[in-house]
Write a protein that holds these residues in place. Structure first.
Motif, PDB file in Angstrom:
ATOM      1  N   VAL A  91       0.857  -1.187   0.000  1.00 14.17           N
ATOM      2  CA  VAL A  91       0.000   0.000   0.000  1.00 14.17           C
ATOM      3  C   VAL A  91       0.895   1.239   0.000  1.00 14.17           C
ATOM      4  O   VAL A  91       1.594   1.512   0.984  1.00 14.17           O
ATOM      5  CB  VAL A  91      -0.933   0.014   1.230  1.00 14.17           C
ATOM      6  N   HIS A 131      -4.864   4.221   4.047  1.00 14.52           N
ATOM      7  CA  HIS A 131      -4.140   3.030   4.498  1.00 14.52           C
ATOM      8  C   HIS A 131      -5.012   2.063   5.282  1.00 14.52           C
ATOM      9  O   HIS A 131      -4.914   0.838   5.101  1.00 14.52           O
ATOM     10  CB  HIS A 131      -2.926   3.434   5.350  1.00 14.52           C
ATOM     11  N   THR A 140      -5.643  -1.636   3.831  1.00 13.17           N
ATOM     12  CA  THR A 140      -5.007  -2.718   4.587  1.00 13.17           C
ATOM     13  C   THR A 140      -6.048  -3.688   5.113  1.00 13.17           C
ATOM     14  O   THR A 140      -5.869  -4.918   5.039  1.00 13.17           O
ATOM     15  CB  THR A 140      -4.168  -2.142   5.741  1.00 13.17           C
ATOM     16  N   LYS A 141      -7.140  -3.164   5.624  1.00 18.20           N
ATOM     17  CA  LYS A 141      -8.224  -4.023   6.126  1.00 18.20           C
ATOM     18  C   LYS A 141      -8.774  -4.909   5.004  1.00 18.20           C
ATOM     19  O   LYS A 141      -8.932  -6.130   5.171  1.00 18.20           O
ATOM     20  CB  LYS A 141      -9.340  -3.156   6.700  1.00 18.20           C
ATOM     21  N   VAL A 172       0.300  -7.865   3.903  1.00 19.27           N
ATOM     22  CA  VAL A 172       0.321  -6.448   3.542  1.00 19.27           C
ATOM     23  C   VAL A 172       1.591  -5.772   4.048  1.00 19.27           C
ATOM     24  O   VAL A 172       1.985  -5.948   5.199  1.00 19.27           O
ATOM     25  CB  VAL A 172      -0.894  -5.688   4.126  1.00 19.27           C
ATOM     26  N   VAL A 180       2.739  -1.821   4.343  1.00 14.16           N
ATOM     27  CA  VAL A 180       2.103  -0.504   4.284  1.00 14.16           C
ATOM     28  C   VAL A 180       3.157   0.588   4.426  1.00 14.16           C
ATOM     29  O   VAL A 180       3.990   0.537   5.332  1.00 14.16           O
ATOM     30  CB  VAL A 180       1.062  -0.324   5.414  1.00 14.16           C
ATOM     31  N   LEU A 185      -6.382  -3.185  12.976  1.00  7.46           N
ATOM     32  CA  LEU A 185      -5.715  -3.963  11.934  1.00  7.46           C
ATOM     33  C   LEU A 185      -4.880  -5.097  12.532  1.00  7.46           C
ATOM     34  O   LEU A 185      -4.796  -6.182  11.955  1.00  7.46           O
ATOM     35  CB  LEU A 185      -4.843  -3.052  11.084  1.00  7.46           C
ATOM     36  N   SER A 194      -5.374  -8.907  11.519  1.00 10.75           N
ATOM     37  CA  SER A 194      -4.220  -9.713  11.110  1.00 10.75           C
ATOM     38  C   SER A 194      -4.168 -11.019  11.893  1.00 10.75           C
ATOM     39  O   SER A 194      -3.942 -12.100  11.324  1.00 10.75           O
ATOM     40  CB  SER A 194      -2.930  -8.915  11.327  1.00 10.75           C
ATOM     41  N   ILE A 210       1.258  -8.139   8.682  1.00 10.68           N
ATOM     42  CA  ILE A 210       1.406  -6.732   8.315  1.00 10.68           C
ATOM     43  C   ILE A 210       2.838  -6.305   8.631  1.00 10.68           C
ATOM     44  O   ILE A 210       3.362  -6.605   9.702  1.00 10.68           O
ATOM     45  CB  ILE A 210       0.463  -5.820   9.128  1.00 10.68           C
TER      46      ILE A 210
END
Length: 360
Positions: A74, A81, A85-86, A95, A97, A111, A115, A122
């Motif tokens: 991202v 974001h 991301t979600k 992901v 970010v 998040l 995750s 993440i």
């Protein structure tokens, strides 16, 4: 047995994607640039021409729906974001970010919970943990060459008289815009890596340009770590007319270290170089820091060169290992760490507004 190759999709095709992410994807052996989301290609800015082997999508939704993609990067503005991301996690993708992670620590925690529920990892792109001069400072502190650190200054000062027309200058702090989320995220993350969460935060935000905008363009944030701990100063200013901009000044009971100039990797990436190229990440000898230690009772100064560069590629390499089986513990910049840095930023915003120190 050959390592698995992971298909990577990139959301966004601005400077972040072109300079910081796609070059690192291309030098990570287990990653393959599979697809790019570019909403509005232009004749002189067309991802399909720059990367003809990649799929080009015009919406993030189509990227999420592609079952061939393992990882989503991202690189869009910070206000997007959380949503992206979600959606990526819920679509079964790992992901990575760009910083700043999300606007608030509460969103970061959401998040983190998603995750954990989905089993997808993440990583936050805090690339300046791999600045060679920061790694040098980290080594000096960890090796005890400075003794107990009493003061640590980290600066991102420059002369930039015109405010950028991007989220870095004008989006607004409620959307993770402005200087405290742009440069502050880097500086406060480095302090967090070295010393953890502070006990209290005191901040002053200012508009050094005096350009009539409400959004601050400069800050000084003090982090107190209590009795025996260091006083950390994180500072970014835009009216700093210097030939040599201060980067670090670390003072301890047995020595001090002072370093000017920024790490060279960003400029090298902008120039088309990449990790693995000869000289990548290596500063000139003239840019080396100065170490002062006591010899008897006399301060003695010497040039102290940076450690050998690990380069920003190390972040991608670490995320590859985490996805490849090492798991959450191997993620090089964990979402929980980015959440904690957001807590420091939120405390700094509260302090700047109230004029008081804020306890964490």
């Amino acid at each position: 047995m050959a390592s698995k190759t992971y298909n990577v999709g990139v959301i966004g095709y601005g400077m972040s994607a072109k300079v910081f992410h796609i070059p690192l994807i291309l030098v990570t052996p287990t990653f393959k640039l599979h697809s790019i989301v570019q909403r509005t290609p232009k004749p002189n800015d067309d991802a399909s021409k720059d990367h003809p082997s990649a799929k080009i999508y015009h919406s993030a939704e189509t990227l999420f729906a592609d079952p061939a993609i393992d990882i989503i990067i991202v690189t869009t503005t910070p206000d997007t974001h959380f949503t992206f991301t979600k959606a990526a996690l819920e679509a079964g993708k790992h992901v990575l970010v760009e910083k700043p992670f999300v606007p608030t620590s509460a969103e970061a925690q959401q998040l983190i919970d998603i995750s954990a529920k989905t089993g997808k990892l993440i990583c936050v792109y805090q690339n300046r943990r791999w600045d060679s001069d920061f790694l040098t400072v980290q080594m000096l502190i960890n090796d005890g060459k400075l003794g107990r650190v009493v003061e640590f200054e980290t600066h991102f000062d420059r002369y930039k008289a015109v405010r950028p027309e991007t989220w870095k200058g004008k989006l607004g702090m409620d959307h993770a815009g402005g200087v405290i989320y742009d440069l502050g995220t880097h500086l406060l993350d480095q302090a967090y890596v070295l010393f953890g969460l502070p006990k209290s935060v005191t901040a002053i935000f200012a508009n050094q340009r005096n350009d009539g905008e409400e959004e601050p363009d400069s800050f000084t944030v003090l982090l107190s770590y209590g009795e025996g701990g260091p006083l950390v100063t994180a500072k970014a200013g835009v009216i700093s007319i210097e030939t040599d901009q201060l980067r670090y000044w670390v003072r301890g009971t047995e020595g001090s270290f002072k370093k000017f100039h920024l790490d060279v990797q960003e400029d090298q990436l902008k120039a088309g170089q990449k990790p693995g190229d000869k000289g990548f990440g290596i500063e000139s000898d003239e840019s080396s820091g100065k170490l002062v230690v006591l010899e008897g009772d006399k301060p003695t100064q010497s040039v102290f060169k940076n450690v050998e560069p690990e380069t920003y590629a190390k972040l991608y390499e670490g995320f590859s290992k985490a996805i490849g089986g090492a798991g959450e513990k191997a993620v090089p910049v964990k979402a929980s760490e980015a959440r904690d840095v957001l807590k420091i930023i939120e405390a700094a915003r509260e302090s700047a507004k109230s004029g008081k120190s804020v306890s964490l």
